[in-house]
Design a protein around this motif. Structure first.
Motif, PDB file in Angstrom:
ATOM      1  N   VAL A 161       0.859  -1.183   0.000  1.00 16.35           N
ATOM      2  CA  VAL A 161       0.000   0.000   0.000  1.00 16.35           C
ATOM      3  C   VAL A 161       0.898   1.237   0.000  1.00 16.35           C
ATOM      4  O   VAL A 161       2.097   1.153   0.244  1.00 16.35           O
ATOM      5  N   CYS A 162       0.284   2.406  -0.215  1.00 12.64           N
ATOM      6  CA  CYS A 162       1.034   3.566  -0.684  1.00 12.64           C
ATOM      7  C   CYS A 162       1.940   4.270   0.320  1.00 12.64           C
ATOM      8  O   CYS A 162       3.132   4.455   0.060  1.00 12.64           O
ATOM      9  N   SER A 163       1.430   4.737   1.444  1.00  9.28           N
ATOM     10  CA  SER A 163       2.223   5.591   2.335  1.00  9.28           C
ATOM     11  C   SER A 163       3.546   4.959   2.751  1.00  9.28           C
ATOM     12  O   SER A 163       4.584   5.640   2.730  1.00  9.28           O
ATOM     13  N   PRO A 164       3.580   3.679   3.150  1.00  7.17           N
ATOM     14  CA  PRO A 164       4.863   3.101   3.542  1.00  7.17           C
ATOM     15  C   PRO A 164       5.892   3.103   2.407  1.00  7.17           C
ATOM     16  O   PRO A 164       7.075   3.409   2.639  1.00  7.17           O
ATOM     17  N   THR A 165       5.469   2.784   1.197  1.00  5.77           N
ATOM     18  CA  THR A 165       6.399   2.796   0.075  1.00  5.77           C
ATOM     19  C   THR A 165       6.895   4.205  -0.190  1.00  5.77           C
ATOM     20  O   THR A 165       8.097   4.428  -0.439  1.00  5.77           O
ATOM     21  N   ARG A 166       6.014   5.177  -0.132  1.00 10.24           N
ATOM     22  CA  ARG A 166       6.415   6.564  -0.368  1.00 10.24           C
ATOM     23  C   ARG A 166       7.418   7.020   0.698  1.00 10.24           C
ATOM     24  O   ARG A 166       8.360   7.752   0.392  1.00 10.24           O
ATOM     25  N   ALA A 167       7.214   6.596   1.942  1.00  6.23           N
ATOM     26  CA  ALA A 167       8.183   6.923   2.984  1.00  6.23           C
ATOM     27  C   ALA A 167       9.533   6.290   2.680  1.00  6.23           C
ATOM     28  O   ALA A 167      10.587   6.908   2.884  1.00  6.23           O
ATOM     29  N   SER A 168       9.523   5.073   2.167  1.00  5.40           N
ATOM     30  CA  SER A 168      10.790   4.395   1.856  1.00  5.40           C
ATOM     31  C   SER A 168      11.524   5.081   0.712  1.00  5.40           C
ATOM     32  O   SER A 168      12.757   5.111   0.692  1.00  5.40           O
ATOM     33  N   ILE A 169      10.789   5.654  -0.228  1.00  2.00           N
ATOM     34  CA  ILE A 169      11.408   6.334  -1.370  1.00  2.00           C
ATOM     35  C   ILE A 169      12.134   7.585  -0.916  1.00  2.00           C
ATOM     36  O   ILE A 169      13.289   7.827  -1.287  1.00  2.00           O
ATOM     37  N   VAL A 170      11.479   8.403  -0.097  1.00  2.00           N
ATOM     38  CA  VAL A 170      12.067   9.701   0.248  1.00  2.00           C
ATOM     39  C   VAL A 170      13.063   9.621   1.394  1.00  2.00           C
ATOM     40  O   VAL A 170      13.820  10.561   1.624  1.00  2.00           O
ATOM     41  N   THR A 171      13.103   8.476   2.123  1.00  2.00           N
ATOM     42  CA  THR A 171      14.057   8.349   3.236  1.00  2.00           C
ATOM     43  C   THR A 171      15.139   7.312   3.007  1.00  2.00           C
ATOM     44  O   THR A 171      16.180   7.358   3.664  1.00  2.00           O
ATOM     45  N   GLY A 172      14.906   6.343   2.123  1.00  2.00           N
ATOM     46  CA  GLY A 172      15.855   5.248   1.972  1.00  2.00           C
ATOM     47  C   GLY A 172      15.793   4.254   3.110  1.00  2.00           C
ATOM     48  O   GLY A 172      16.666   3.391   3.237  1.00  2.00           O
ATOM     49  N   LYS A 173      14.757   4.339   3.935  1.00  2.00           N
ATOM     50  CA  LYS A 173      14.589   3.426   5.060  1.00  2.00           C
ATOM     51  C   LYS A 173      13.352   2.560   4.860  1.00  2.00           C
ATOM     52  O   LYS A 173      12.368   2.988   4.259  1.00  2.00           O
ATOM     53  N   HIS A 174      13.417   1.351   5.408  1.00  2.00           N
ATOM     54  CA  HIS A 174      12.289   0.445   5.280  1.00  2.00           C
ATOM     55  C   HIS A 174      11.134   0.920   6.150  1.00  2.00           C
ATOM     56  O   HIS A 174      11.347   1.444   7.248  1.00  2.00           O
ATOM     57  N   PRO A 175       9.897   0.747   5.699  1.00  2.00           N
ATOM     58  CA  PRO A 175       8.750   1.146   6.524  1.00  2.00           C
ATOM     59  C   PRO A 175       8.772   0.528   7.919  1.00  2.00           C
ATOM     60  O   PRO A 175       8.350   1.171   8.888  1.00  2.00           O
ATOM     61  N   ALA A 176       9.254  -0.711   8.033  1.00  2.00           N
ATOM     62  CA  ALA A 176       9.297  -1.348   9.355  1.00  2.00           C
ATOM     63  C   ALA A 176      10.225  -0.601  10.298  1.00  2.00           C
ATOM     64  O   ALA A 176       9.963  -0.505  11.502  1.00  2.00           O
ATOM     65  N   ARG A 177      11.328  -0.063   9.786  1.00  2.00           N
ATOM     66  CA  ARG A 177      12.254   0.702  10.608  1.00  2.00           C
ATOM     67  C   ARG A 177      11.618   2.039  11.019  1.00  2.00           C
ATOM     68  O   ARG A 177      11.815   2.517  12.135  1.00  2.00           O
ATOM     69  N   LEU A 178      10.869   2.628  10.107  1.00  2.00           N
ATOM     70  CA  LEU A 178      10.195   3.897  10.391  1.00  2.00           C
ATOM     71  C   LEU A 178       8.933   3.721  11.233  1.00  2.00           C
ATOM     72  O   LEU A 178       8.397   4.705  11.748  1.00  2.00           O
ATOM     73  N   HIS A 179       8.453   2.467  11.335  1.00  2.00           N
ATOM     74  CA  HIS A 179       7.181   2.155  11.984  1.00  2.00           C
ATOM     75  C   HIS A 179       6.002   2.755  11.230  1.00  2.00           C
ATOM     76  O   HIS A 179       4.883   2.800  11.757  1.00  2.00           O
ATOM     77  N   LEU A 180       6.231   3.204  10.001  1.00  2.00           N
ATOM     78  CA  LEU A 180       5.163   3.743   9.164  1.00  2.00           C
ATOM     79  C   LEU A 180       4.788   2.642   8.174  1.00  2.00           C
ATOM     80  O   LEU A 180       5.255   2.602   7.041  1.00  2.00           O
ATOM     81  N   THR A 181       3.945   1.704   8.648  1.00  2.00           N
ATOM     82  CA  THR A 181       3.738   0.454   7.919  1.00  2.00           C
ATOM     83  C   THR A 181       2.368   0.321   7.271  1.00  2.00           C
ATOM     84  O   THR A 181       2.077  -0.709   6.659  1.00  2.00           O
ATOM     85  N   ASP A 182       1.510   1.329   7.395  1.00  2.00           N
ATOM     86  CA  ASP A 182       0.205   1.263   6.743  1.00  2.00           C
ATOM     87  C   ASP A 182      -0.087   2.596   6.075  1.00  2.00           C
ATOM     88  O   ASP A 182       0.562   3.609   6.363  1.00  2.00           O
ATOM     89  N   TRP A 183      -1.056   2.584   5.161  1.00  2.00           N
ATOM     90  CA  TRP A 183      -1.481   3.837   4.548  1.00  2.00           C
ATOM     91  C   TRP A 183      -2.051   4.733   5.640  1.00  2.00           C
ATOM     92  O   TRP A 183      -2.513   4.267   6.691  1.00  2.00           O
ATOM     93  N   LEU A 184      -1.994   6.027   5.434  1.00  2.00           N
ATOM     94  CA  LEU A 184      -2.475   6.980   6.432  1.00  2.00           C
ATOM     95  C   LEU A 184      -3.897   7.440   6.099  1.00  2.00           C
ATOM     96  O   LEU A 184      -4.191   7.732   4.949  1.00  2.00           O
ATOM     97  N   PRO A 185      -4.804   7.449   7.080  1.00  2.00           N
ATOM     98  CA  PRO A 185      -4.580   7.208   8.507  1.00  2.00           C
ATOM     99  C   PRO A 185      -4.547   5.752   8.907  1.00  2.00           C
ATOM    100  O   PRO A 185      -4.257   5.431  10.051  1.00  2.00           O
ATOM    101  N   GLY A 186      -4.876   4.822   8.009  1.00  2.00           N
ATOM    102  CA  GLY A 186      -4.823   3.403   8.327  1.00  2.00           C
ATOM    103  C   GLY A 186      -6.187   2.799   8.557  1.00  2.00           C
ATOM    104  O   GLY A 186      -7.182   3.485   8.794  1.00  2.00           O
TER     105      GLY A 186
END
Length: 541
Positions: free
Chosen positions: A87-112
């Motif tokens: 789903v979208c938000s976690p992948t978008r976070a990974s693109i702009v940070t270079g970090k995995h969504p699991a590391r960011l804890h941003l693992t679902d679309w917002l608001p979820g």
């Protein structure tokens, strides 16, 4: 003595003059070199919900993408590129940070997705924005003099966590949610994006992207062209809808079913493909809703005329941007990357498990087919996470080349830095690896595995939450309700139909251990039991 002294001073003066001349010449020469070869411009063209097979160059026979197909013929096309989430938000976070969504804890679309009583486990609570402490790729580039623009979909937090707070000089429109507020047909009702009758959203966003490029002819720019398309609502531009309505009349009706059943692979009574197919003829599994035993239907044919029109509008958008680069005379110094944030929506959206899709609304609910890949958006099967990716690197990248090496959205950050000639930032893009060497053909990348982690129930299917690992040709999926696993050899079985977990138990155990170790390394959040769980006949205790 005086003569010698005068000669010495004269010689010293001569040396000083020579040194000054040489230094000045070197400075001018260096300046001239930079003038001829400044930092490259970068266009990141991100499409929302674009499935792996939704482009002509990836095998679509119904959707027409002539511009992207030409673009691919002059670029490197990746056939095993992955989004970090389905789903979208976690992948978008990974693109702009270079970090995995699991590391960011941003693992679902917002608001979820909210919790429901059918869940044995509670959804993990995800932060509602990308932390400002992260140094985004836009911030990294702006530090080196880049002008930065975010045009289109953000979906990583409401103000004050929008693009303007994350390194972008320009944001259009002022709307941070994950869907177009009023759809694709004007009026759009989004601030800072004017519209007139007859305007189409994809076209208008492209207008703004062209304006940004035209305003920065002499300064390197980073354009994050983040389309809302081809996310729902599924609304094509009128002229293209008419075109595909005519085209659809010429198609032969496929003999295989338009939809297949998929169940929960973590249930106590999993069924074979033959058993699932037999239920298509059972009245209890008729209709388009959440069916008994948490089953749903998955679209198998690309025949949606509205969606086809959306895809071609997106293709025209890229064509316009590439043409603008040519007219400005900067195409030879502009890196262009095409990517998608997750697989195509082939499974409908059942955020409300009681939703029923009427037969006359199927094309609005089931956008596309990812076949021969299994599943779609919201699934850990390949249809949900394998996406198209094409990279054009003028003067360096290979042309018309296909790369089969698995790569991920986390790789874009370090890759952009290397292609721009900038130093890597390993403490920032912890989970990415530069794939510049794959683009220019100079080498390989050294990586043990790719990982996924989704501690949530998906809107697009009733499967159990889970995670996955891909190492070499093998992919293991682990589900969190009952701890079930599946193992596939993607080289031989890209459609993930033959589960090898029982015939190759040692390999399954090793991959599962690797997945568990990785979750510990990134401090992945884990689910807990749902005290509101209610057992039913189709969802037993």
């Amino acid at each position: 003595m005086i003569i010698q002294s005068s000669g010495s001073h004269a010689m010293n003066g001569f040396r000083f003059s020579l040194f000054f001349f040489a230094t000045a010449w070197l400075s001018l020469s260096t300046t001239a070199t930079f003038a001829k070869a400044p930092f490259p411009n970068i266009v990141l063209f991100l499409v929302d919900d674009l499935g792996w097979r939704d482009l002509g160059c990836y095998g679509s026979e119904f959707y027409e993408t002539p511009a992207i197909d030409r673009f691919a013929s002059a670029s490197v096309r990746f056939t095993e590129a992955y989004a970090a989430c389905h789903v979208c938000s976690p992948t978008r976070a990974s693109i702009v940070t270079g970090k995995h969504p699991a590391r960011l804890h941003l693992t679902d679309w917002l608001p979820g997705r909210k919790d429901f009583s059918f869940q044995r486990l509670k959804n993990v609570q995800t932060p509602q924005q990308l932390p400002l402490a992260e140094i985004t790729i836009a911030e990294a580039l702006r530090e080196h003099g880049y002008r930065t623009a975010h045009i289109g979909k953000w979906h990583l937090g409401e103000d004050p966590y929008g693009p303007l707070q994350q390194g972008f000089d320009l944001q259009i429109p002022n709307w941070n949610k994950g869907w177009p507020k009023a759809g694709y047909l004007s009026p759009f009702e989004m601030d800072q994006l004017e519209s007139k009758p007859g305007d189409y959203l994809t076209d208008r966003l492209t207008d703004e992207a062209e304006n940004f490029m035209a305003a920065n002819p002499d300064q390197p720019f980073f354009l994050y062209m983040s389309h809302f398309a081809v996310h729902d609502p599924i609304e094509g531009r009128g002229d293209l809808v008419s075109k595909y309505q005519q085209k659809a009349k010429t198609l032969d009706r496929p003999r295989d079913p338009a939809y297949v059943l998929e169940g929960n692979p973590d249930s106590d009574h999993t069924l074979s493909r033959r058993q699932l197919d037999s239920r298509l003829h059972d009245s209890r599994w008729s209709g388009y809703r959440v069916l008994p035993d948490r089953m749903i239907k998955v679209k198998q044919h690309q025949d949606n005329v509205q969606f086809a029109a959306m895809v071609e509008s997106m293709d025209q958008s890229l064509d316009r941007l590439l043409s603008k680069l040519d007219r400005m005379g900067i195409a030879d110094n502009t890196i262009v990357i095409l990517f998608s944030d997750n697989g195509g929506m082939s499974c409908a959206n059942f955020g409300n498990p009681n939703r029923v899709v009427n037969r006359d609304s199927l094309d609005r609910a089931f956008a596309t087919s990812n076949s021969p890949l299994r599943g779609g958006k919201g699934w850990l099967y390949e249809g949900g996470i394998r996406v198209p990716m094409i990279i054009h690197w003028p003067g360096h990248g290979q042309r018309g080349t296909v790369c089969e090496i698995p790569v991920m959205s986390t790789d874009l950050y370090p890759t952009i830095l290397e292609m721009a000639g900038l130093a890597s930032m390993p403490k920032q893009h912890l989970d990415g690896a530069s794939i510049a060497s794959l683009v220019d053909g100079s080498g390989e990348i050294d990586r043990e595995a790719l990982y996924w982690h989704f501690p949530h129930y998906s809107n697009h299917g009733m499967q159990s939450p889970g995670g996955a690992i891909r190492a070499g040709d093998y992919k293991l999926l682990e589900y969190f309700e009952n701890g079930s696993i599946e193992l596939f050899n993607l080289r031989d079985d890209a459609g993930e139909q033959v589960d090898l977990s029982e015939t190759e138990p040692a390999l399954a155990t090793r991959l599962r251990q690797m997945l568990h170790r990785w979750r510990l390394e990134v401090s992945a959040q884990l689910m807990t039991e749902n005290p509101q769980f209610e057992a039913t006949e189709s969802n037993p205790q």
